[in-house]
Design a protein around this motif. Structure first.
Motif, short mmCIF file in Angstrom:
data_model
loop_
_atom_site.label_atom_id
_atom_site.label_comp_id
_atom_site.label_asym_id
_atom_site.label_seq_id
_atom_site.Cartn_x
_atom_site.Cartn_y
_atom_site.Cartn_z
N CYS A 1 2.60 1.90 -3.08
CA CYS A 1 1.35 2.37 -4.32
C CYS A 1 1.03 3.57 -3.62
CB CYS A 1 0.14 1.74 -4.11
SG CYS A 1 -0.14 0.35 -4.54
N GLY A 2 1.69 4.35 -2.69
CA GLY A 2 1.40 5.56 -2.17
C GLY A 2 2.86 6.15 -2.33
N VAL A 3 3.47 6.08 -2.55
CA VAL A 3 5.29 6.31 -2.67
C VAL A 3 4.58 6.97 -4.27
CG1 VAL A 3 7.48 6.15 -2.89
CG2 VAL A 3 6.40 6.10 -0.83
N CYS A 4 4.25 5.89 -5.07
CA CYS A 4 4.23 5.64 -6.94
C CYS A 4 3.49 6.96 -7.24
CB CYS A 4 4.23 4.76 -6.92
SG CYS A 4 3.87 4.29 -8.81
N ALA A 5 2.24 6.96 -6.65
CA ALA A 5 1.27 8.25 -7.17
C ALA A 5 1.46 9.49 -6.26
CB ALA A 5 0.47 8.22 -6.28
N THR A 6 2.48 9.93 -5.34
CA THR A 6 3.08 11.10 -5.22
C THR A 6 5.10 11.52 -5.65
OG1 THR A 6 4.36 10.16 -3.23
CG2 THR A 6 1.99 11.31 -2.89
N PHE A 7 6.05 10.27 -4.85
CA PHE A 7 6.77 10.93 -6.02
C PHE A 7 7.15 10.27 -7.13
CE2 PHE A 7 9.35 10.10 -1.26
CZ PHE A 7 9.89 11.80 -1.51
N GLY A 8 6.40 9.59 -7.56
CA GLY A 8 6.60 8.74 -8.80
C GLY A 8 5.68 10.00 -9.81
N PHE A 9 4.77 10.71 -9.49
CA PHE A 9 4.19 11.60 -10.09
C PHE A 9 5.17 13.10 -10.10
CE2 PHE A 9 0.25 15.81 -10.71
CZ PHE A 9 0.52 15.45 -11.57
N VAL A 10 5.54 13.50 -9.10
CA VAL A 10 6.70 14.28 -8.64
C VAL A 10 7.92 14.16 -9.41
CG1 VAL A 10 8.10 15.91 -7.17
CG2 VAL A 10 6.25 15.25 -6.29
N ASN A 11 8.47 13.14 -10.05
CA ASN A 11 9.04 12.86 -10.80
C ASN A 11 9.21 13.34 -12.39
OD1 ASN A 11 10.57 11.85 -8.45
ND2 ASN A 11 10.29 9.75 -9.57
N THR A 12 7.91 13.71 -12.66
CA THR A 12 7.40 13.89 -13.72
C THR A 12 7.85 15.20 -13.86
OG1 THR A 12 5.01 14.13 -13.80
CG2 THR A 12 5.38 11.71 -13.91
N TRP A 13 7.89 16.71 -13.37
CA TRP A 13 8.12 17.83 -13.59
C TRP A 13 9.12 18.31 -14.65
CZ3 TRP A 13 6.52 21.83 -12.64
CH2 TRP A 13 6.80 23.18 -13.42
N VAL B 1 -6.03 2.31 -2.80
CA VAL B 1 -4.89 1.17 -2.39
C VAL B 1 -4.09 1.63 -1.15
CG1 VAL B 1 -2.94 -0.09 -3.08
CG2 VAL B 1 -4.73 0.30 -3.91
N LEU B 2 -3.57 2.93 -1.18
CA LEU B 2 -2.84 3.03 -0.23
C LEU B 2 -3.56 3.69 1.46
CD1 LEU B 2 -0.39 4.49 1.50
CD2 LEU B 2 -0.95 6.65 0.94
N ASN B 3 -4.81 3.77 1.13
CA ASN B 3 -5.84 4.68 1.46
C ASN B 3 -6.40 2.84 2.60
OD1 ASN B 3 -6.68 7.15 2.80
ND2 ASN B 3 -5.89 6.99 1.36
N GLY C 1 0.57 -1.41 -0.05
CA GLY C 1 -0.04 -0.20 0.29
C GLY C 1 0.93 1.13 -0.18
N VAL C 2 2.18 1.43 0.68
CA VAL C 2 3.17 3.08 1.26
C VAL C 2 3.43 2.47 -0.40
CG1 VAL C 2 2.65 2.73 3.35
CG2 VAL C 2 4.05 1.40 2.11
#
Length: 448
Positions: free
Chosen positions: A68-80, A233-235, A65-66
């Motif tokens: 998935c959470g890191v993917c949705a946060t860090f992974g998204f920031v990685n696309t800057w 999934v994270l929540n 779960g975490v």
């Protein structure tokens, strides 16, 4: 979208502390290895709990779960980097690249900066409510970014909103994993940090194709729904195991900075982050400007992020065996060498080699950077101590990209001065880490 549209990229990694070791009386009186100190702390207990599951369905569901959470946060920031290129070309073309870069810098810094505050809330027992609120904020700001037209709109929604939401989720992820793992904590945290590598690999590809075939507004809306799936999934899976702490004290423990090893190591993180992501930020752009095929130049970012999986997972496993500083120091040294070499790579072969090796060894740094701070004090105060280090480190993440951008602007797109600057900051970080290691061990060899 015109065929001549050029992309540049700017990743952001994830970080996490590992094995918890306290500053026990026995530790202060001897130079025993960190593994010996782990046994000492185990005998003392952690909030009355010393029987970690070290696995099982529920524990690994939390890890999943975490991740998935890191993917949705860090992974998204990685696309800057994709957004930076798009804004330079279209929406914010009246702004300078260095000005636009502040949006991404604010995102990066806010991933780490709130760690001290939200880490304390986590210690007090608050988990699901902050994570749910952060998830809602992330989705809301993603949809709102689609409607932005002015620089301050993007700075507010994408910089502050998405950055703050990502930092809250990351802090919760880092705090939750140690509830379920002790001996295998490095492995579990390594698995968690893979989430940012996965996001940094697939999200740039998704965004690039969506931007080229859909409007910018619909691109962000589609991404919002993709992120929503990961955050659900994270929540559903994130959970505490240990009880809340009592008598937490103040948010800042100034006494920790009186310990030379901790202060010097924290300084090494700050200096390292001034240049850590420069190579990855401009790797693809340097390929384009050197005439490398645009498709290959674009995928250099995905290659680097995919390669970082090796460093993140392998570094976590090795850190459990020999100590995080013993892995971080040589890993960061090699990453610095790759940074120096990067401006001289002007063809596809050398650029791919740089992407692979820099991805691996920068992945080691970001996967392990919280672990030494965990080991430099008492187990009961680990959240506050790591939070202080990450908050100071976030200032380097905030200043680093604009400094690199200003050097590049002044050098008229000559990447050599940028590489010299970034490589030198990382070498300085290596030296400071080595000094901190010496202060901890007081001897050439040992687990650190």
């Amino acid at each position: 979208m015109s065929k001549g549209f050029q992309f540049q990229f700017s990743p952001s990694p994830s970080s996490a502390p590992s094995t918890i070791i306290g500053d026990t009386p026995k530790a202060r009186e001897s130079n025993d290895s960190f593994f010996d100190l782990e046994k000492e702390n185990a005998s003392r207990g952690y909030n009355g709990e010393d029987d970690f599951p070290e696995g099982g369905l529920k524990a690994w569901l939390v890890v999943f779960g975490v991740t998935c959470g890191v993917c949705a946060t860090f992974g998204f920031v990685n696309t800057w980097g994709i957004f930076q290129a798009y804004y330079e070309t279209f929406t914010l073309r009246d702004q300078t690249p260095s000005t636009i870069a502040w949006i991404g810098s604010v995102q990066y810094s806010l991933v780490f900066m709130p760690g001290l505050v939200f880490g304390r809330l986590f210690d007090m027992g608050y988990l699901r409510l902050p994570v749910a609120a952060a998830s809602a904020l992330l989705i809301l700001c993603t949809f709102l970014t689609a409607q932005c037209t002015e620089f301050w709109h993007f700075l507010l929604c994408q910089g502050f909103g998405i950055g703050l939401a990502s930092g809250t989720v990351f802090t919760a992820a880092v705090g939750t994993i140690p509830h379920w793992f002790s001996k295998k904590l490095g492995l579990a945290l390594g698995c968690m940090t893979i989430g940012s590598s996965i996001g940094g690999t697939i999200f740039p590809i998704i965004l690039r194709n969506l931007i080229e075939h859909q409007s910018f507004e619909w691109t962000l809306r589609i991404m919002g729904f993709i992120l929503l799936a990961f955050l659900i999934v994270l929540n559903l899976t994130i959970a505490r195991r240990l009880p809340p702490k009592k008598d937490l004290g103040s948010f800042v423990d100034w006494a920790s900075f009186k310990k030379p090893a901790y202060s010097i190591y924290t300084l090494s993180l700050f200096i390292g982050f001034l240049g850590l992501y420069t190579c990855l930020t401009y790797l693809s752009l340097s390929g384009l400007l050197n005439g490398v095929d645009p498709d290959l130049s674009f995928y250099l970012l995905s290659i680097a992020n995919a390669s970082s999986v090796v460093g993140r997972l392998g570094g976590g496993i090795l850190a459990d065996r020999v100590g995080p500083l013993n892995i971080m120091i040589p890993g960061t040294f090699i990453a610095a060498i790759m940074t120096y070499a990067w401006p001289f790579a002007t063809t596809k072969g050398p650029l791919v080699i740089i992407a692979v090796f820099y991805g691996i060894f920068s992945g080691v740094f970001v996967a392990l950077m919280g672990q030494p701070a965990v080991r430099m004090g008492d187990v009961a105060d680990v959240g506050r101590r790591v939070g202080m280090s990450l908050t100071i480190m976030s200032l380097g993440a905030l200043a680093g990209p604009p400094i690199s951008g200003a050097i590049l602007d002044h050098a008229a797109n000559d990447f050599k001065p940028v590489g010299y600057y970034a490589g030198s900051t990382m070498m300085a970080s290596v030296i400071l880490m080595a000094i901190a290691r010496h202060l901890v061990l007081k001897k050439p060899f040992g687990n650190a």
